[in-house]
Design a protein around this motif. Structure first.
Motif, PDB file in Angstrom:
ATOM      1  N   UNK A  91       0.844  -1.207   0.000  1.00 22.69           N
ATOM      2  CA  UNK A  91       0.000   0.000   0.000  1.00 22.69           C
ATOM      3  C   UNK A  91       0.871   1.245   0.000  1.00 22.69           C
ATOM      4  N   UNK A  92       1.964   1.198   0.807  1.00 24.55           N
ATOM      5  CA  UNK A  92       2.871   2.356   0.884  1.00 24.55           C
ATOM      6  C   UNK A  92       3.543   2.604  -0.459  1.00 24.55           C
ATOM      7  N   UNK A  93       4.011   1.542  -1.115  1.00 24.26           N
ATOM      8  CA  UNK A  93       4.681   1.678  -2.411  1.00 24.26           C
ATOM      9  C   UNK A  93       3.727   2.210  -3.469  1.00 24.26           C
ATOM     10  N   UNK A  94       2.443   1.749  -3.420  1.00 23.07           N
ATOM     11  CA  UNK A  94       1.449   2.224  -4.373  1.00 23.07           C
ATOM     12  C   UNK A  94       1.175   3.714  -4.171  1.00 23.07           C
ATOM     13  N   UNK A  95       1.151   4.145  -2.905  1.00 24.71           N
ATOM     14  CA  UNK A  95       0.909   5.573  -2.621  1.00 24.71           C
ATOM     15  C   UNK A  95       2.050   6.415  -3.163  1.00 24.71           C
ATOM     16  N   UNK A  96       3.288   5.937  -2.983  1.00 24.24           N
ATOM     17  CA  UNK A  96       4.449   6.667  -3.506  1.00 24.24           C
ATOM     18  C   UNK A  96       4.368   6.775  -5.034  1.00 24.24           C
ATOM     19  N   UNK A  97       3.994   5.676  -5.703  1.00 22.27           N
ATOM     20  CA  UNK A  97       3.895   5.676  -7.160  1.00 22.27           C
ATOM     21  C   UNK A  97       2.811   6.630  -7.620  1.00 22.27           C
ATOM     22  N   UNK A  98       1.671   6.699  -6.876  1.00 23.73           N
ATOM     23  CA  UNK A  98       0.580   7.608  -7.237  1.00 23.73           C
ATOM     24  C   UNK A  98       1.037   9.057  -7.165  1.00 23.73           C
ATOM     25  N   UNK A  99       1.830   9.356  -6.142  1.00 25.02           N
ATOM     26  CA  UNK A  99       2.322  10.731  -5.955  1.00 25.02           C
ATOM     27  C   UNK A  99       3.245  11.126  -7.107  1.00 25.02           C
ATOM     28  N   UNK A 100       4.123  10.206  -7.497  1.00 24.55           N
ATOM     29  CA  UNK A 100       5.062  10.478  -8.595  1.00 24.55           C
ATOM     30  C   UNK A 100       4.305  10.725  -9.899  1.00 24.55           C
ATOM     31  N   UNK A 101       3.314   9.863 -10.183  1.00 26.62           N
ATOM     32  CA  UNK A 101       2.538   9.997 -11.418  1.00 26.62           C
ATOM     33  C   UNK A 101       1.772  11.317 -11.416  1.00 26.62           C
ATOM     34  N   UNK A 102       1.205  11.677 -10.238  1.00 28.96           N
ATOM     35  CA  UNK A 102       0.450  12.945 -10.142  1.00 28.96           C
ATOM     36  C   UNK A 102       1.357  14.132 -10.410  1.00 28.96           C
ATOM     37  N   UNK A 119       4.065  14.120 -12.370  1.00 29.89           N
ATOM     38  CA  UNK A 119       4.307  14.161 -13.819  1.00 29.89           C
ATOM     39  C   UNK A 119       3.132  14.822 -14.531  1.00 29.89           C
ATOM     40  N   UNK A 120       1.909  14.479 -14.114  1.00 31.44           N
ATOM     41  CA  UNK A 120       0.708  15.038 -14.756  1.00 31.44           C
ATOM     42  C   UNK A 120       0.634  16.546 -14.564  1.00 31.44           C
ATOM     43  N   UNK A 121       1.047  17.011 -13.341  1.00 33.38           N
ATOM     44  CA  UNK A 121       1.020  18.457 -13.061  1.00 33.38           C
ATOM     45  C   UNK A 121       2.008  19.182 -13.955  1.00 33.38           C
ATOM     46  N   UNK A 122       3.219  18.589 -14.142  1.00 29.41           N
ATOM     47  CA  UNK A 122       4.225  19.207 -15.019  1.00 29.41           C
ATOM     48  C   UNK A 122       3.756  19.288 -16.465  1.00 29.41           C
ATOM     49  N   UNK A 123       2.981  18.270 -16.894  1.00 27.28           N
ATOM     50  CA  UNK A 123       2.497  18.230 -18.274  1.00 27.28           C
ATOM     51  C   UNK A 123       1.218  19.036 -18.465  1.00 27.28           C
ATOM     52  N   UNK A 137      -1.789  18.254 -17.350  1.00 29.06           N
ATOM     53  CA  UNK A 137      -2.965  17.416 -17.589  1.00 29.06           C
ATOM     54  C   UNK A 137      -3.515  16.931 -16.260  1.00 29.06           C
ATOM     55  N   UNK A 138      -4.778  16.523 -16.311  1.00 27.61           N
ATOM     56  CA  UNK A 138      -5.439  16.086 -15.079  1.00 27.61           C
ATOM     57  C   UNK A 138      -4.845  14.774 -14.581  1.00 27.61           C
ATOM     58  N   UNK A 139      -4.731  14.661 -13.266  1.00 28.09           N
ATOM     59  CA  UNK A 139      -4.223  13.434 -12.672  1.00 28.09           C
ATOM     60  C   UNK A 139      -5.283  12.343 -12.786  1.00 28.09           C
ATOM     61  N   UNK A 140      -4.884  11.083 -13.110  1.00 27.43           N
ATOM     62  CA  UNK A 140      -5.851   9.987 -13.194  1.00 27.43           C
ATOM     63  C   UNK A 140      -6.456   9.638 -11.838  1.00 27.43           C
ATOM     64  N   UNK A 141      -5.866  10.219 -10.761  1.00 27.58           N
ATOM     65  CA  UNK A 141      -6.360   9.893  -9.429  1.00 27.58           C
ATOM     66  C   UNK A 141      -7.298  10.984  -8.894  1.00 27.58           C
ATOM     67  N   UNK A 142      -7.564  11.974  -9.726  1.00 32.91           N
ATOM     68  CA  UNK A 142      -8.464  13.040  -9.305  1.00 32.91           C
ATOM     69  C   UNK A 142      -7.789  13.991  -8.347  1.00 32.91           C
ATOM     70  N   UNK A 143      -8.539  14.885  -7.787  1.00 29.71           N
ATOM     71  CA  UNK A 143      -7.997  15.873  -6.859  1.00 29.71           C
ATOM     72  C   UNK A 143      -7.701  15.238  -5.510  1.00 29.71           C
ATOM     73  N   UNK A 144      -6.576  15.630  -4.912  1.00 30.03           N
ATOM     74  CA  UNK A 144      -6.202  15.102  -3.613  1.00 30.03           C
ATOM     75  C   UNK A 144      -6.757  15.975  -2.492  1.00 30.03           C
ATOM     76  N   UNK A 145      -7.441  17.088  -2.875  1.00 30.41           N
ATOM     77  CA  UNK A 145      -7.980  18.000  -1.853  1.00 30.41           C
ATOM     78  C   UNK A 145      -9.139  17.351  -1.116  1.00 30.41           C
TER      79      UNK A 145
END
Length: 529
Positions: free
Chosen positions: A502-513, A515-519, A521-529
């Motif tokens: 679960x911890x590794x998946x959370x880290x991967x989600x953060x990294x992908x989010x 990348x999406x912010x730099x590009x 584009x919307x994050x596939x995980x939606x808003x974290x707010x």
């Protein structure tokens, strides 16, 4: 002959067989190549025998003999000792030479003369030479499946002639060395070819061949503790491989068999002769064993059989079966759609008091009820003939993947109070689409049968009382517990692994989010707010 030379002979014969591959189905070209090998064998046997008779004559080479009186004298001796006769111009080498066949270095055949008519006449003459003699029944019709006019050999006569001539030419180059080696060498090569054809013949393979390792088990079971047996019998003998296998375990006095399929019946007789079994030592008959037994009244010391699984038979549609000595005492007839127990009853009827029988059957015979249950109970309770039940692996027989078993029957049992169960179903070697038994598997089965003691998860010596309590149901899992306890699961360790993931998946989600912010584009995980 060394093992290497033996394998070379097998490969040479198989390569020649492939000259016909592509022209017809495996079971069709099988009949041609085995027939031609058999003709060459008879020819070489005749040539060697005649030359021995000519040792004191001026002409010592039978192929060169022209004097009719000499030929007639050789014929008389040949019919008595060999059971058949070929004239010098009917020898295999003579017909090959007559065709003026030459094979160049590129293995291309150049065919000269047309020889098919002569070849057909020779094959007919071999059969006819036996008429009126003791060997007649063993030779008549042997070559009937070699139809040299078959369009599958070639659309035109010349095409057929070219193909057959080429096959004969290749065979002529092989010296069977019958005067130098054990007859079983060529016999084993013949068996090798039969097994190769069986592996490619689909469902039809089961009609004529039992896998070699299963044959070994059956042969060892019926000869255990015996150096020789008076006679052996197979009521569904196919190509005869089961009968001949017994001769590798003990000295056999006489061979008896019956086969329904005409082509397979011919193959069996050829196989007997080619293994150097004298015509006076075997009796192979062609008929329906259950409806028209040909060896009625005879008793056999060793019986082996791999009958067609759950075959149809006339059963109670034939009123004669109800009074037939083979079936009458059991109170029920085997079902019309499953003749398995009819074969068992037939075997029991023809088994000698000192005899042993080993029968390959589908697992259903162990537990099916109704009439089969009645017959099974009678064999165990009233006759007490069942000595052992051996479960075999699935997919080891040609033409069917279902698991089978071996029933071992004895009329004079040493161990009257129990039945041995062996579960060999999980021990096999996987090869391509066919499972096989290794030498070590065979050895383990035989050692277990001979020692007759419990082996954890493999064998049980079950008292007759236990079999009775089970309603005479012989299903092997009732007697042998093969349950494998699973290793305990460490739930705490699994929980820790899940938390870490679960911890590794959370880290991967953060990294992908990120990348999406730099590009942008919307994050596939939606808003974290």
């Amino acid at each position: 002959m060394t093992n290497e030379q033996k394998k070379k002979l097998e490969q040479q014969l198989w390569n020649i067989a492939n000259e016909l591959r592509g022209k017809m189905s495996a079971d069709e070209f099988r009949d041609y190549i085995l027939g031609f090998i058999f003709y060459k064998y008879l020819s070489e046997k005749q040539y060697i025998f005649a030359n021995k008779l000519l040792e004191t004559e001026s002409i010592k080479d039978y192929a060169l003999v022209q004097d009719q009186e000499d030929i007639e004298a050789i014929k008389e001796e040949s019919l008595e000792k060999l059971g058949y006769f070929l004239t010098p111009d009917e020898l295999f080498s003579a017909i090959t030479a007559k065709g003026n066949i030459k094979i160049d270095e590129d293995d291309e055949a150049e065919v000269g003369n047309f020889i098919l008519d002569d070849l057909q006449s020779i094959l007919n003459a071999i059969e006819q030479s036996t008429m009126g003699h003791e060997s007649e029944d063993d030779f008549i019709g042997l070559f009937e499946d070699l139809d040299l006019s078959n369009s599958k050999l070639g659309k035109k006569p010349k095409d057929r002639n070219d193909l057959i001539a080429k096959v004969l030419a290749h065979l002529d180059k092989i010296d069977f060395e019958l005067d130098k080696v054990d007859a079983d060498v060529l016999g084993d090569a013949y068996e090798y070819l039969i097994s190769q054809f069986a592996s490619g013949a689909g469902k039809k393979a089961g009609e004529f061949y039992t896998p070699q390792q299963v044959s070994r088990i059956l042969a060892k079971l019926v000869t255990l503790g015996k150096g020789q047996v008076k006679n052996v019998y197979d009521p569904a003998c196919g190509s005869g491989s089961l009968l001949l296998r017994i001769a590798k375990e003990a000295k056999v006095g006489e061979f008896y068999g019956q086969e329904l399929n005409r082509t397979t019946y011919n193959l069996c007789r050829m196989n007997m002769i080619l293994h150097d079994v004298h015509f006076s030592q075997f009796s192979i008959e062609q008929e329906d064993t259950l409806e028209k037994p040909q060896h009625e009244g005879m008793e056999f010391e060793a019986v082996v059989v791999n009958p067609p699984f759950s075959a149809k038979w006339k059963g109670d549609d034939n009123p004669l079966n109800e009074t037939d000595d083979r079936f009458a005492q059991y109170g029920k007839l085997a079902p019309k759609t499953k003749a398995d127990f009819a074969f068992v009853q037939h075997v029991i009827h023809q088994m000698a008091d000192n005899g042993t029988a080993a029968i390959v059957l589908p697992h259903g015979v162990l537990f099916r009820g109704a009439a089969e249950g009645v017959i099974r109970e009678y064999i165990i309770k009233e006759q007490n003939y069942l000595d052992a039940v051996i479960g075999l692996p699935p997919n080891i027989f040609y033409g069917t993947s279902i698991p089978a078993c071996i029933l071992v029957l004895k009329k004079c049992r040493v161990h009257e109070e129990n039945i041995l169960f062996i579960d060999a179903s999980r021990e096999f070697e996987k090869k391509a689409n066919q499972n096989t038994l290794t030498d070590s598997h065979v050895a383990k089965i035989m050692q277990t049968y001979e020692e007759r003691k419990d082996v954890e998860k493999y064998a049980t010596v079950a008292p007759i009382s236990e079999v009775r309590e089970n309603g005479y149901n012989l299903n092997i899992p009732r007697y042998i517990d093969t349950f494998e306890e699973e290793e305990p699961v460490d739930l705490d360790a699994i929980t820790r692994e899940l938390v870490a993931l679960e911890g590794k998946m959370a880290e991967a989600d953060t990294i992908i989010a990120g990348f999406c912010e730099q590009l942008g584009i919307a994050s596939p995980f939606g808003s974290k707010d």
